[in-house]
Motif scaffolding. Sequence first.
Motif, PDB file in Angstrom:
ATOM      1  N   UNK A 157       6.335  26.200  -7.910  1.00  0.00           N
ATOM      2  CA  UNK A 157       6.833  25.394  -6.794  1.00  0.00           C
ATOM      3  C   UNK A 157       6.855  23.917  -7.188  1.00  0.00           C
ATOM      4  N   UNK A 158       6.017  23.569  -8.161  1.00  0.00           N
ATOM      5  CA  UNK A 158       5.889  22.192  -8.635  1.00  0.00           C
ATOM      6  C   UNK A 158       7.058  21.858  -9.564  1.00  0.00           C
ATOM      7  N   UNK A 159       7.935  20.933  -9.195  1.00  0.00           N
ATOM      8  CA  UNK A 159       9.106  20.630 -10.043  1.00  0.00           C
ATOM      9  C   UNK A 159       8.747  20.054 -11.400  1.00  0.00           C
ATOM     10  N   UNK A 160       7.568  19.431 -11.505  1.00  0.00           N
ATOM     11  CA  UNK A 160       7.188  18.821 -12.775  1.00  0.00           C
ATOM     12  C   UNK A 160       6.928  19.884 -13.840  1.00  0.00           C
ATOM     13  N   UNK A 161       6.586  21.098 -13.418  1.00  0.00           N
ATOM     14  CA  UNK A 161       6.390  22.196 -14.361  1.00  0.00           C
ATOM     15  C   UNK A 161       7.640  22.405 -15.204  1.00  0.00           C
ATOM     16  N   UNK A 186       0.519  11.915  -9.095  1.00  0.00           N
ATOM     17  CA  UNK A 186      -0.522  12.178 -10.089  1.00  0.00           C
ATOM     18  C   UNK A 186      -1.052  13.614 -10.016  1.00  0.00           C
ATOM     19  N   UNK A 187      -1.384  14.134  -8.819  1.00  0.00           N
ATOM     20  CA  UNK A 187      -1.814  15.540  -8.762  1.00  0.00           C
ATOM     21  C   UNK A 187      -0.756  16.521  -9.256  1.00  0.00           C
ATOM     22  N   UNK A 188       0.510  16.298  -8.877  1.00  0.00           N
ATOM     23  CA  UNK A 188       1.575  17.198  -9.322  1.00  0.00           C
ATOM     24  C   UNK A 188       1.725  17.162 -10.833  1.00  0.00           C
ATOM     25  N   UNK A 189       1.537  15.983 -11.420  1.00  0.00           N
ATOM     26  CA  UNK A 189       1.659  15.865 -12.876  1.00  0.00           C
ATOM     27  C   UNK A 189       0.537  16.610 -13.579  1.00  0.00           C
ATOM     28  N   UNK A 229       0.830  -1.201   0.000  1.00  0.00           N
ATOM     29  CA  UNK A 229       0.000   0.000   0.000  1.00  0.00           C
ATOM     30  C   UNK A 229       0.866   1.252   0.000  1.00  0.00           C
ATOM     31  N   UNK A 230       1.983   1.207   0.712  1.00  0.00           N
ATOM     32  CA  UNK A 230       2.880   2.364   0.764  1.00  0.00           C
ATOM     33  C   UNK A 230       3.471   2.676  -0.605  1.00  0.00           C
ATOM     34  N   UNK A 231       3.626   1.651  -1.426  1.00  0.00           N
ATOM     35  CA  UNK A 231       4.186   1.855  -2.766  1.00  0.00           C
ATOM     36  C   UNK A 231       3.209   2.610  -3.661  1.00  0.00           C
ATOM     37  N   UNK A 232       1.911   2.410  -3.442  1.00  0.00           N
ATOM     38  CA  UNK A 232       0.898   3.041  -4.300  1.00  0.00           C
ATOM     39  C   UNK A 232       0.402   4.382  -3.773  1.00  0.00           C
ATOM     40  N   UNK A 233       0.681   4.698  -2.511  1.00  0.00           N
ATOM     41  CA  UNK A 233       0.172   5.943  -1.927  1.00  0.00           C
ATOM     42  C   UNK A 233       0.777   7.164  -2.607  1.00  0.00           C
ATOM     43  N   UNK A 234       2.111   7.178  -2.758  1.00  0.00           N
ATOM     44  CA  UNK A 234       2.785   8.350  -3.327  1.00  0.00           C
ATOM     45  C   UNK A 234       2.344   8.620  -4.771  1.00  0.00           C
ATOM     46  N   UNK A 235       2.325   7.614  -5.667  1.00  0.00           N
ATOM     47  CA  UNK A 235       1.862   7.904  -7.030  1.00  0.00           C
ATOM     48  C   UNK A 235       0.428   8.421  -7.086  1.00  0.00           C
ATOM     49  N   UNK A 236      -0.424   7.894  -6.213  1.00  0.00           N
ATOM     50  CA  UNK A 236      -1.838   8.265  -6.257  1.00  0.00           C
ATOM     51  C   UNK A 236      -2.096   9.645  -5.678  1.00  0.00           C
ATOM     52  N   UNK A 237      -1.509   9.939  -4.525  1.00  0.00           N
ATOM     53  CA  UNK A 237      -1.851  11.161  -3.807  1.00  0.00           C
ATOM     54  C   UNK A 237      -0.827  12.287  -3.970  1.00  0.00           C
ATOM     55  N   UNK A 238       0.341  11.994  -4.517  1.00  0.00           N
ATOM     56  CA  UNK A 238       1.353  13.033  -4.689  1.00  0.00           C
ATOM     57  C   UNK A 238       1.733  13.192  -6.162  1.00  0.00           C
TER      58      UNK A 238
END
Length: 256
Positions: free
Chosen positions: A204-208, A179-182, A168-177
């Motif tokens: 502030x978003x590095x993906x920008x 994906x929104x940043x992207x 579950x910890x592996x999927x938390x970051x992609x889902x809640x951090x």
Amino acid sequence: MLSLYLTALKSLAVKETHRYLRIWVQTLVPPVITTSLYFIIFGNLIGGRIGDMAGFSYMEFIVPGLIMMSAITSSYSNVSSSFFSQKFQKNIEELLIAPVPTHIIIWGFVFGGLGRSILVSTLVTVISLFFVPLHVHSWLIIIMTLLMTAILFSLAGLLNGIFAQSFDDVSIVPTFVLQPLTYLGGVFYAISMLPPFWQAVSKINPIVYMISGFRYGFLGVMDVPIVISVSILVLFIAVLYGVCWHLIDKGRGLRS
């Protein structure tokens, strides 16, 4: 000694490559299908009503962002899931006690994420050719930005795998951090379209910076100067690499 290290690196990289190729239906097909849906829905159905952006059709404008989004997701998920699986199965302990430098371990996993990211990006680019013509302003910027972004998020996935205590910890970051940043990183819009306050917040978003640099490579338009985009990538890669090296070298959360 150098040949021994190179053999170890090659073995790790080949193992990671075989891993995602063996389950290609799970690792390569989903991003291609998802991106194709984005092309159809946002490009064909909605894009015609939006009109041109920065002198290009909306479909042409979002293609670089969608390719970059696929590259980010692929590199991150490949390394995080692979590293945690080995930690969960206690295989990582065998790697830690082997006479292999920490740098080799890190790059072995990074090469796996890098390879999958490049392959997925290539497939998504081929799919995009069915919808829009290919524009290339600078192959150098495209390749450099893609490689650096894939390395950065491979390291981020490695960091997630180190700290993760469950699947579950592996999927938390992609889902809640991730994906929104992207989505808020300028995939579907230009940052310059936002009010001044939200432009400042977006930066502030590095993906920008990654999407802006990648879009510049294709279309020659950018929200952020390319020098700043590259500098941000170099900085984040250096920081994440240093953190990953320290944690693996000390065995934090890895040795039972």
